[in-house]
Design an enzyme around this catalytic site. Structure first.
Site, short mmCIF file in Angstrom:
data_model
loop_
_atom_site.label_atom_id
_atom_site.label_comp_id
_atom_site.label_asym_id
_atom_site.label_seq_id
_atom_site.Cartn_x
_atom_site.Cartn_y
_atom_site.Cartn_z
CD GLU A 156 -2.91 -4.82 -14.82
OE1 GLU A 156 -3.71 -5.61 -14.30
OE2 GLU A 156 -2.11 -4.15 -14.14
CD GLU A 299 -6.33 0.49 -10.05
OE1 GLU A 299 -6.36 1.75 -10.13
OE2 GLU A 299 -6.78 -0.12 -9.08
#
Length: 331
Positions: A156, A299
């Site tokens: 994310e 991430e």
């Protein structure tokens, strides 16, 4: 799973001596319905979205970093790109709610809106938008499944997203904001006080129903969190393991579990992040992280680091000699 456990005990090692790797092999067998013997094609799905709550000064970085980092993902320069390449995985970035217009041939565009509402003043999104974002996550998995991917990881990007995640965790578990709110991008002590106040205010203003995970998600969450709920549910529905990254991905996992409890069997917790609420969150999910590297990047970086461990679990089953085949005496 039982057959794989018994087979592992025939390999040239003391029983259970490979610990979590053996547990992984057994879980993979349960997911696939067969003894794991094939390296799975891997994809990291990075959901990106902005958050209106950044107006409250809860992040050390400005909101424009979200689209800038999306460009970095697409150009292969972020930490997740480096770690995914090392693990033999591909990174797919999804614009599900970035407050900018991004054009790139590699971008998967599934924009529900240009950032969520400010949860300190009202709901993050409508119920319809939450469902749309979840469905987009499912659709992305479906598309990648059609391309042969069988192992997924949750990533994310969204400046400010530890605040809605902490608020969701507080409501879904009853754990106080003093324990769920962390430093996120590295805020100072004053920032922490402000962030806790924002979480309390968001819960009071929105009054989410703790028994309805979709209500909690739509009032306090983010588009990228909802997208990851879809990624997790879509992976489970397709019979694929899904590696859960850090704090934000784990709140998506908790939401997915509350919506569909059977989805938990397909989840692999990658690491314990430095974010304050992550360990109690994993404990509520009943998941034990594979790693603890004191990371807090997001991430999908922690998830990518676990890919080689999953490969190792498969190769142990596939390539390791048995006592009989190697002519080794048993205990």
């Amino acid at each position: 799973m039982n057959e794989t456990r018994l087979y592992l005990d025939t390999l040239t090692k003391p029983r259970g001596s490979l610990g979590r790797l053996e547990e992984l092999a057994v879980q993979l067998a349960g997911i696939a319905g067969a003894r794991p013997e094939a390296i799975l094609k891997k994809a990291v799905i990075v959901m990106a979205g902005d958050h209106g709550v950044c107006e409250e000064g809860i992040s050390a970085y400005p909101p424009e970093v979200t689209p800038q980092m999306v460009a970095n993902f697409l150009n292969g320069g972020a930490a997740i790109n480096v770690l995914a390449r090392q693990a033999g995985a591909d990174v797919y970035c999804v614009d599900i709610g970035v407050n900018a217009d991004i054009c790139h041939e590699s971008l998967i565009s599934r924009k529900v809106g240009k950032g969520t509402g400010n949860i300190a003043r009202g709901p993050a999104m409508s119920r319809e938008e939450a469902l749309e974002a979840i469905n987009h996550g499912i659709e992305v998995v479906e598309g990648l499944f059609g391309q042969g991917y069988r192992l997924f990881a949750t990533g994310e990007m969204g400046i400010g997203n530890t605040t809605p995640s902490a608020a969701m965790l507080t409501v879904l578990t009853g754990i106080d904001a003093e324990q769920t709110v962390g430093r996120g991008t590295g805020i100072d002590d004053e920032g922490m006080k402000r962030k806790r106040k924002v979480v309390h205010r968001a819960i009071a203003v929105n009054a989410p129903d703790s028994t309805d995970p979709l209500d909690v998600l739509r009032k306090l969450g983010g588009f990228e969190i909802a997208g990851l709920v879809g990624v997790i549910l879509g992976s489970a529905a397709r019979g694929c393991p899904v590696v859960i990254d850090g704090f934000i991905a784990s709140i998506a996992a908790l939401t997915a579990y509350r919506l569909a409890p059977n989805s938990k069997a397909y989840m692999i917790a990658s690491h314990a992040s430095q974010e304050a609420g992550h360990r109690p969150l994993l404990a509520r999910l009943g998941l034990e992280p594979m790693l603890d590297l004191k990371m807090r990047l997001g991430e999908g970086t922690g998830a990518a680091l676990v890919f080689p461990l999953i490969d190792a679990a498969v190769l142990i089953v596939k390539e390791m000699a048995t006592f009989d085949s190697a002519g080794v005496s048993r205990a």
